[in-house]
Each structure stands twice: as C-alpha cells, then as structure tokens.
Design an enzyme around this catalytic site. Structure first.
Site, PDB file in Angstrom:
ATOM      1  N   ARG A 145     -50.118 -99.593 -30.950  1.00 35.13           N
ATOM      2  CA  ARG A 145     -49.654 -98.347 -30.866  1.00 35.13           C
ATOM      3  C   ARG A 145     -50.920 -97.578 -30.137  1.00 35.13           C
ATOM      4  O   ARG A 145     -52.105 -97.890 -30.074  1.00 35.13           O
ATOM      5  CB  ARG A 145     -49.510 -97.495 -32.204  1.00 35.13           C
ATOM      6  CG  ARG A 145     -48.439 -98.083 -33.066  1.00 35.13           C
ATOM      7  CD  ARG A 145     -48.497 -97.383 -34.461  1.00 35.13           C
ATOM      8  NE  ARG A 145     -47.493 -98.110 -35.036  1.00 35.13           N
ATOM      9  CZ  ARG A 145     -47.520 -98.940 -35.961  1.00 35.13           C
ATOM     10  NH1 ARG A 145     -48.742 -99.437 -36.221  1.00 35.13           N
ATOM     11  NH2 ARG A 145     -46.551 -99.433 -36.720  1.00 35.13           N
ATOM     12  N   LYS A 169     -50.649 -97.955 -39.641  1.00 33.88           N
ATOM     13  CA  LYS A 169     -50.249 -97.140 -40.646  1.00 33.88           C
ATOM     14  C   LYS A 169     -50.508 -97.706 -42.084  1.00 33.88           C
ATOM     15  O   LYS A 169     -50.609 -98.739 -42.385  1.00 33.88           O
ATOM     16  CB  LYS A 169     -48.737 -97.060 -40.574  1.00 33.88           C
ATOM     17  CG  LYS A 169     -48.041 -96.429 -39.110  1.00 33.88           C
ATOM     18  CD  LYS A 169     -46.673 -96.283 -39.190  1.00 33.88           C
ATOM     19  CE  LYS A 169     -46.262 -95.559 -37.943  1.00 33.88           C
ATOM     20  NZ  LYS A 169     -44.590 -95.276 -37.854  1.00 33.88           N
ATOM     21  N   HIS A 240     -45.508 -95.312 -25.408  1.00 33.96           N
ATOM     22  CA  HIS A 240     -45.220 -96.563 -26.552  1.00 33.96           C
ATOM     23  C   HIS A 240     -44.410 -97.525 -25.399  1.00 33.96           C
ATOM     24  O   HIS A 240     -44.088 -98.606 -26.085  1.00 33.96           O
ATOM     25  CB  HIS A 240     -44.088 -95.903 -27.331  1.00 33.96           C
ATOM     26  CG  HIS A 240     -44.502 -96.171 -28.991  1.00 33.96           C
ATOM     27  ND1 HIS A 240     -45.670 -95.901 -29.173  1.00 33.96           N
ATOM     28  CD2 HIS A 240     -43.784 -96.370 -29.862  1.00 33.96           C
ATOM     29  CE1 HIS A 240     -45.683 -96.374 -30.634  1.00 33.96           C
ATOM     30  NE2 HIS A 240     -44.510 -96.637 -31.103  1.00 33.96           N
ATOM     31  N   ARG A 243     -45.730-101.076 -25.588  1.00 30.89           N
ATOM     32  CA  ARG A 243     -45.441-101.602 -27.035  1.00 30.89           C
ATOM     33  C   ARG A 243     -44.217-102.248 -27.057  1.00 30.89           C
ATOM     34  O   ARG A 243     -43.866-103.494 -27.364  1.00 30.89           O
ATOM     35  CB  ARG A 243     -45.869-100.685 -28.042  1.00 30.89           C
ATOM     36  CG  ARG A 243     -45.628-100.989 -29.548  1.00 30.89           C
ATOM     37  CD  ARG A 243     -46.161 -99.859 -30.505  1.00 30.89           C
ATOM     38  NE  ARG A 243     -45.422-100.125 -31.717  1.00 30.89           N
ATOM     39  CZ  ARG A 243     -46.101-101.053 -32.567  1.00 30.89           C
ATOM     40  NH1 ARG A 243     -47.116-101.704 -32.273  1.00 30.89           N
ATOM     41  NH2 ARG A 243     -45.527-101.008 -33.652  1.00 30.89           N
ATOM     42  N   HIS A 266     -45.282-103.818 -38.257  1.00 27.27           N
ATOM     43  CA  HIS A 266     -44.116-103.461 -39.204  1.00 27.27           C
ATOM     44  C   HIS A 266     -44.144-103.745 -40.495  1.00 27.27           C
ATOM     45  O   HIS A 266     -44.192-104.975 -40.783  1.00 27.27           O
ATOM     46  CB  HIS A 266     -42.974-103.798 -38.248  1.00 27.27           C
ATOM     47  CG  HIS A 266     -42.576-103.088 -37.002  1.00 27.27           C
ATOM     48  ND1 HIS A 266     -41.896-103.616 -36.031  1.00 27.27           N
ATOM     49  CD2 HIS A 266     -43.162-101.900 -36.566  1.00 27.27           C
ATOM     50  CE1 HIS A 266     -41.591-102.979 -34.843  1.00 27.27           C
ATOM     51  NE2 HIS A 266     -42.516-101.949 -35.316  1.00 27.27           N
ATOM     52  N   TYR A 275     -35.456-105.022 -31.326  1.00 24.53           N
ATOM     53  CA  TYR A 275     -35.708-105.720 -30.162  1.00 24.53           C
ATOM     54  C   TYR A 275     -34.878-106.826 -29.781  1.00 24.53           C
ATOM     55  O   TYR A 275     -34.864-107.180 -28.746  1.00 24.53           O
ATOM     56  CB  TYR A 275     -37.388-105.930 -30.178  1.00 24.53           C
ATOM     57  CG  TYR A 275     -38.249-104.916 -29.981  1.00 24.53           C
ATOM     58  CD1 TYR A 275     -38.227-103.982 -29.229  1.00 24.53           C
ATOM     59  CD2 TYR A 275     -38.990-104.584 -31.384  1.00 24.53           C
ATOM     60  CE1 TYR A 275     -39.053-102.955 -29.047  1.00 24.53           C
ATOM     61  CE2 TYR A 275     -39.837-103.304 -31.453  1.00 24.53           C
ATOM     62  CZ  TYR A 275     -39.831-102.616 -30.350  1.00 24.53           C
ATOM     63  OH  TYR A 275     -40.877-101.649 -30.505  1.00 24.53           O
TER      64      TYR A 275
END
Length: 294
Positions: A145, A169, A240, A243, A266, A275
C-alpha cells in the site's frame, strides 16, 4: 460524550493496534452519529436499535454511498460493544443489525504494457526522477500500500537478500520479495539520489521529498498523477492501481492465491479473491476479441 469517544479511540489504538487512518475513520463516524443523536435530543444511554436504523436511513437520504453507510455501522457497533464492555451501557442495541449489502466493484488495473509505460515515465537523469522510478518499481514489485511505501525506513530494505519488511494494517509485519529490476533501481536510488535529497539532519525514512523529509501519501499522489498524465494512459490511475495490477498479473501468470494474499497483507482471503474475478473478466474479453466463433 467526548470522554467516551476519547476512551474508545484510545482502546482501539492501544488494545487493537489500529492504524492512524483507521482511528480517524472511527472517530469521524462516531462523532457523526453522536451529532445526529444530539440533534434528535437523545442520550446514547437511551438509544435503541430503531435510533441506529434511523441514523443509517438519514445518511442514505443524504446520498451517502452504501459502502460508507456500512462502514458507519461497523464503527457504531464497535462503539456500543466498547460501552457495554465498560458497563457504561447495560445492553447493546446494535446486536444482530445487518450491514447493507455492497456490490463489490472490480478495482481498476493496468495491462502489462500500460504498467511498462508508467514505469518508464520518470527520467533517470535527475535526482527526483531516480527516486520516483525506484518507488514505482517497488510498488509494482511488491504490491504494498502507499501508506506502507512512505512508512518504509532504511532498515526495512535488504537488497542483498532481495526483500523488504513492511508493517500493514494492525501493525502486522510481513516480508515481501523483490524482483531484479526493483533491486537494481533501489540500489541506484540509494547510491545516486537519496544522498542528494538528504539534508544535514539524519532521517530513517527511505523515500525523501525535496526538503529532505519523509515523503507523504499526498506527495506520492501528486507524483503518480503527473506520470499518469505524461504517459497518456486513459484509465484513471490512483496510488492503489499498481497494487491492484501487481495482484492481477501474478494470478494471471499462475500464482497461488494464498501466496498473493500473504504478500498483499489481506486478513481474509475473500478480499484477495476479487482479483480472480478480474482475471476471468479479462480472459472473456480476450476470447471475445480473438476467437473466430466468439
């Protein structure tokens, strides 16, 4: 109410380890909800399921996107759970409230040719061009990111072993391999560009702006917009985009879904699975264009 919100944000920061951007989002959502309650002359201790639904409907009437309303509800639920846990409330009125269904939008991706155009846009003859080239190559090589990119420090890069270490995250650490091109461009940047950008004060930040300070997300946004415009690519390109393109191109070339999930950071594989829908859509487009009986 300000006291409760402040305690809640502190709890999310310390015990849940959420990022500053996520904390700001929770803070904004809860303050919006509390402002609505104040306008309705309601105290949060007297709220019911109906009041929460009324707030969400009010947001819908104001034209807020389904994704925004869904995020509002997640924030409100978390706030009520905290208030119940701290015994400020006896019951949680948000229990069993369902989030509005969101149509998953397929992220915009670039073709391999378009990525090549974008990656070749920076000039290698100047300091900033070398930096920008290194950043773009790193983004496409790792799929990190932009917030992770600008947070990288010198110690997070190991060019000898060919990997970077980044914190995603929830401050979760992950190790991502680098390709040969990215390693070469990073070496050029560290040798020929960063020493010129660095001022007298020592900084740990990997990527610096022209003031010698850590590059910001906003700064990178301007950079990628500039190069997108110069290439003439018609698609909308955001920070983004590389990515999304990284993940799609890996899957198109047979990469394992779990491996891509790990590289992207993720928590849920269903997020990565979007995706696979892109690759299927692109295959259909190729078939429709190329097969004589399509």
């Amino acid at each position: 109410m300000e006291k409760y919100i402040s305690q809640f944000i502190h709890y999310l920061s310390v015990e849940k380890g959420l990022s500053n951007n996520t904390l700001e989002s929770y803070d904004r959502d809860i303050k919006l909800y509390c402002s609505y309650l104040k306008d309705q002359h309601l105290d949060i201790k007297n709220t019911t399921r109906t009041h929460i639904i009324s707030f969400l409907m009010d947001q819908q009437k104001k034209g807020k996107a389904t994704s925004t309303i869904s995020r509002n509800l997640v924030s409100i639920r978390s706030f009520y759970q905290f208030l119940t846990k701290e015994r400020i409330l006896e019951k949680d009125p948000s229990l069993h409230l369902e989030s509005p269904k969101i149509d998953k939008k397929l992220p915009k991706v670039l073709s391999v040719q378009e990525v090549e155009l974008l990656l070749h846009a920076p000039s290698l003859d100047d300091t900033l061009g070398l930096r920008d080239k290194a950043m773009l190559e790193l983004l496409y090589a790792t799929g990190i990111r932009v917030s992770e990119l600008v947070s990288l420090n010198l110690g997070d890069v190991n060019l000898g072993m060919g990997f970077i270490k980044c914190f995603g995250k929830g401050s979760k650490e992950r190790i991502i391999p680098l390709g040969k091109v990215s390693i070469r461009m990073m070496a050029y940047y560290l040798e020929r560009s960063r020493p010129h950008l660095k001022k007298k004060v020592e900084v740990d930040a990997l990527f610096l702006n022209h003031h010698g300070k850590r590059l910001t997300r906003q700064g990178f946004w301007k950079i990628i917009k500039k190069y997108a415009k110069s290439t003439g690519i018609k698609k909308e390109i955001t920070p983004h985009t590389l990515r999304h393109s990284f993940a799609t191109h890996l899957l198109e070339n047979g990469a394992d879904l779990r491996a891509v999930q790990e590289m992207l950071g993720h928590a849920d594989i269903s997020t990565t699975q979007i995706y696979t829908h892109i690759t299927k859509t692109r295959l259909k487009e190729v078939y429709a264009r190329s097969h004589p009986r399509a």
